[in-house]
Enzyme design. Structure first.
Site, PDB file in Angstrom:
ATOM      1  N   GLY A  90       0.841  -1.204   0.000  1.00 25.27           N
ATOM      2  CA  GLY A  90       0.000   0.000   0.000  1.00 25.27           C
ATOM      3  C   GLY A  90       0.871   1.248   0.000  1.00 25.27           C
ATOM      4  N   ALA A 129      -6.971  -1.017   5.664  1.00 30.09           N
ATOM      5  CA  ALA A 129      -8.177  -0.253   6.009  1.00 30.09           C
ATOM      6  C   ALA A 129      -9.135  -0.316   4.830  1.00 30.09           C
ATOM      7  CB  ALA A 129      -7.830   1.207   6.289  1.00 30.09           C
ATOM      8  N   LEU A 152       1.392   3.658   2.446  1.00 33.00           N
ATOM      9  CA  LEU A 152       2.249   3.748   3.630  1.00 33.00           C
ATOM     10  C   LEU A 152       3.102   2.485   3.763  1.00 33.00           C
ATOM     11  CD1 LEU A 152       3.136   5.089   6.268  1.00 33.00           C
ATOM     12  CD2 LEU A 152       1.081   4.167   7.360  1.00 33.00           C
ATOM     13  N   ASP A 195      -5.363 -11.729   4.891  1.00 32.27           N
ATOM     14  CA  ASP A 195      -6.582 -10.920   4.937  1.00 32.27           C
ATOM     15  C   ASP A 195      -6.979 -10.749   6.409  1.00 32.27           C
ATOM     16  OD1 ASP A 195      -9.169  -9.937   4.854  1.00 32.27           O
ATOM     17  OD2 ASP A 195      -9.807 -11.241   3.204  1.00 32.27           O
ATOM     18  N   LYS A 222     -13.398   3.498  12.194  1.00 32.08           N
ATOM     19  CA  LYS A 222     -11.989   3.651  12.584  1.00 32.08           C
ATOM     20  C   LYS A 222     -11.896   3.904  14.088  1.00 32.08           C
ATOM     21  CE  LYS A 222      -8.676   3.818  10.162  1.00 32.08           C
ATOM     22  NZ  LYS A 222      -7.752   2.728   9.729  1.00 32.08           N
ATOM     23  N   TYR A 241     -17.166   5.710   7.924  1.00 28.59           N
ATOM     24  CA  TYR A 241     -15.728   5.424   7.942  1.00 28.59           C
ATOM     25  C   TYR A 241     -15.117   5.835   9.278  1.00 28.59           C
ATOM     26  CZ  TYR A 241     -10.748   6.277   7.105  1.00 28.59           C
ATOM     27  OH  TYR A 241      -9.370   6.305   7.213  1.00 28.59           O
TER      28      TYR A 241
HETATM   29  N1  LIG Z   1      -4.886   7.662   2.819  1.00 22.15           N
HETATM   30  C1  LIG Z   1      -5.164   8.643   3.662  1.00 22.15           C
HETATM   31  O1  LIG Z   1      -5.329   9.796   3.277  1.00 22.15           O
HETATM   32  C2  LIG Z   1      -5.271   8.352   5.150  1.00 22.15           C
HETATM   33  C3  LIG Z   1      -5.570   9.397   6.051  1.00 22.15           C
HETATM   34  C4  LIG Z   1      -5.642   9.113   7.412  1.00 22.15           C
HETATM   35  C5  LIG Z   1      -5.439   7.826   7.857  1.00 22.15           C
HETATM   36  N2  LIG Z   1      -5.168   6.835   6.979  1.00 22.15           N
HETATM   37  C6  LIG Z   1      -4.962   5.476   7.473  1.00 22.15           C
HETATM   38  O2  LIG Z   1      -3.621   5.099   7.212  1.00 22.15           O
HETATM   39  C7  LIG Z   1      -3.558   3.694   6.944  1.00 22.15           C
HETATM   40  C8  LIG Z   1      -2.761   3.439   5.669  1.00 22.15           C
HETATM   41  O3  LIG Z   1      -3.386   4.091   4.574  1.00 22.15           O
HETATM   42  P1  LIG Z   1      -2.822   3.978   3.078  1.00 22.15           P
HETATM   43  O4  LIG Z   1      -3.195   5.251   2.407  1.00 22.15           O
HETATM   44  O5  LIG Z   1      -1.408   3.524   3.068  1.00 22.15           O
HETATM   45  O6  LIG Z   1      -3.757   2.796   2.518  1.00 22.15           O
HETATM   46  P2  LIG Z   1      -3.611   1.867   1.206  1.00 22.15           P
HETATM   47  O7  LIG Z   1      -2.611   2.439   0.250  1.00 22.15           O
HETATM   48  O8  LIG Z   1      -4.989   1.591   0.736  1.00 22.15           O
HETATM   49  O9  LIG Z   1      -2.974   0.531   1.790  1.00 22.15           O
HETATM   50  C9  LIG Z   1      -3.736  -0.403   2.501  1.00 22.15           C
HETATM   51  C10 LIG Z   1      -3.106  -1.761   2.307  1.00 22.15           C
HETATM   52  O10 LIG Z   1      -3.895  -2.737   3.030  1.00 22.15           O
HETATM   53  C11 LIG Z   1      -4.273  -3.798   2.144  1.00 22.15           C
HETATM   54  N3  LIG Z   1      -5.566  -4.347   2.538  1.00 22.15           N
HETATM   55  C12 LIG Z   1      -6.811  -3.934   2.192  1.00 22.15           C
HETATM   56  N4  LIG Z   1      -7.756  -4.722   2.751  1.00 22.15           N
HETATM   57  C13 LIG Z   1      -7.081  -5.660   3.453  1.00 22.15           C
HETATM   58  C14 LIG Z   1      -7.476  -6.773   4.231  1.00 22.15           C
HETATM   59  N5  LIG Z   1      -8.771  -7.085   4.404  1.00 22.15           N
HETATM   60  N6  LIG Z   1      -6.518  -7.535   4.817  1.00 22.15           N
HETATM   61  C15 LIG Z   1      -5.196  -7.236   4.662  1.00 22.15           C
HETATM   62  N7  LIG Z   1      -4.761  -6.203   3.923  1.00 22.15           N
HETATM   63  C16 LIG Z   1      -5.683  -5.427   3.329  1.00 22.15           C
HETATM   64  C17 LIG Z   1      -4.320  -3.162   0.779  1.00 22.15           C
HETATM   65  O11 LIG Z   1      -4.207  -4.179  -0.192  1.00 22.15           O
HETATM   66  P3  LIG Z   1      -4.956  -3.998  -1.629  1.00 22.15           P
HETATM   67  O12 LIG Z   1      -4.386  -2.771  -2.204  1.00 22.15           O
HETATM   68  O13 LIG Z   1      -4.583  -5.232  -2.389  1.00 22.15           O
HETATM   69  O14 LIG Z   1      -6.415  -3.858  -1.349  1.00 22.15           O
HETATM   70  C18 LIG Z   1      -3.102  -2.220   0.836  1.00 22.15           C
HETATM   71  O15 LIG Z   1      -1.912  -2.934   0.576  1.00 22.15           O
HETATM   72  C19 LIG Z   1      -5.008   3.206   6.953  1.00 22.15           C
HETATM   73  O16 LIG Z   1      -5.304   2.661   8.219  1.00 22.15           O
HETATM   74  C20 LIG Z   1      -5.830   4.453   6.760  1.00 22.15           C
HETATM   75  O17 LIG Z   1      -7.119   4.360   7.347  1.00 22.15           O
HETATM   76  C21 LIG Z   1      -5.073   7.072   5.638  1.00 22.15           C
END
Ligand SMILES: NC(=O)c1ccc[n+]([C@@H]2O[C@H](COP(=O)([O-])OP(=O)(O)OC[C@H]3O[C@@H](n4cnc5c(N)ncnc54)[C@H](OP(=O)(O)O)[C@@H]3O)[C@@H](O)[C@H]2O)c1
Length: 286
Positions: A10, A58, A12, A34, A127, A123
């Site tokens: 992902g 997430a 991060l 998963d 969370k 959402y």
């Molecule tokens: N993005 C933002 O702006 C933001 C803001 C505040 C907080 N956050 C939090 O920061 C964290 C990281 O965000 P990010 O932007 O890095 O997210 P991301 O790029 O969507 O990465 C999430 C990773 O988790 C994997 N995943 C999804 N569903 C899953 C499951 N059921 N079991 C195991 N792995 C799973 C995804 O795989 P696939 O790609 O194959 O689905 C992806 O590799 C999250 O907790 C998010 O809520 C994000």
């Protein structure tokens, strides 16, 4: 340290894999790993025996979550509870991520860790429930609220990130309408990941706000992207009501890194500095 990274490809997760290179990293990829399948997850973690698990997974398509509350709570709350229980059973430290959206935006000055949350969307509720499970089940945890993430890998959950979306829309000649009444702090995963590396060595467990410094609206964020690229792109500011997104979002969700400063974690750059570094790293500017 032996560290399992959930969601290692992902946005991060990719930068954690890059910046924690001195550790023994065990990447876990969806759908093989998963979080919504706790028996299999437990089996995997019992075999690889990490000292620490970093959970970046997430379900965070914020508007989509309004139509899928079950899925939101399954991934963001129930699965987090199961993961916390597994970590407790195996004496594993858990790093988990939450969001600025747990706040309602009424405060109008940066939120500190002790401020009471009041989530406005499915959402954000899911969370926050995940946060409560982590805090109530575990003693050894780092719970990190962050905001407006963007990183080289792009956000898998959302398909891309805000910066890349703006640049792609501009290239296609599409009109850019961006909300001008929601205040945030855009945060670079290239700055967040190394600070996670520091934090996990501190043994100062608990809740942390970790974002870049400064604040802006999404409109100002978009304007700055093109200003740094030397482009005079026309962007139309719109208010939240006109934009008409399905999920309610806080009008102000800037976070203060209060606890991080108290424990002496390396400070973050201003968001404009981090953005410039991102544009350089991605090859948009020299
Ligand atoms: N993005 C933002 O702006 C933001 C803001 C505040 C907080 N956050 C939090 O920061 C964290 C990281 O965000 P990010 O932007 O890095 O997210 P991301 O790029 O969507 O990465 C999430 C990773 O988790 C994997 N995943 C999804 N569903 C899953 C499951 N059921 N079991 C195991 N792995 C799973 C995804 O795989 P696939 O790609 O194959 O689905 C992806 O590799 C999250 O907790 C998010 O809520 C994000």
């Amino acid at each position: 340290m032996k560290i399992a990274v959930i969601g290692a490809d992902g946005q991060l997760g990719s930068d954690l894999m890059k910046f924690l290179r001195d550790d023994q990293l065990l990447p876990l990829y969806y759908p093989e790993f998963d979080v919504t399948k706790p028996e299999k997850a437990k089996d995997t973690l019992s075999k690889i025996q990490p000292e620490l698990v970093i959970n970046t997974s997430a379900y965070h398509r914020v508007d989509e979550c309004e139509d899928n509350p079950q899925e939101s709570f399954l991934v963001n709350s129930i699965a987090v509870r199961e993961l916390a229980l597994i970590c407790r059973d195996f004496d594993i430290t858990l790093v988990h991520f939450s969001t600025d959206y747990v706040f309602d935006g009424m405060k109008k000055s940066p939120y500190i860790e002790g401020d009471p949350p009041n989530p406005l969307s499915v959402y954000a509720c899911s969370k926050l429930a995940g946060e409560y499970f982590v805090c109530n089940i575990l003693e050894k945890f780092y719970l990190i609220r962050t905001c407006g993430l963007y990183g080289i890998a792009g956000c898998w959950g959302k398909g891309t990130n805000f910066v890349d979306v703006m640049i792609a829309l501009e290239k296609e000649g599409k009109p850019l309408r961006v909300v001008n009444d929601q205040w945030v702090t855009p945060t670079s995963t290239a700055e967040l990941a190394p600070r996670i590396g520091e934090l996990i060595r501190s043994e100062r467990f608990g809740l942390y706000h970790l974002t870049n410094e400064g604040q802006c609206t999404w409109f100002e964020f978009a304007q700055t992207i093109f200003a740094l690229m030397g482009k005079k792109t026309k962007i139309f500011p719109v208010n939240t009501k006109t934009y008409g997104a399905k999920a309610l979002r806080p009008s102000y969700s800037v976070l203060e890194n209060k606890r991080a400063k108290e424990i002496g974690l390396s400070s973050f750059s201003h968001w404009k500095v981090a953005l410039k570094n991102y544009l350089i790293a991605k090859g948009y500017i020299k």
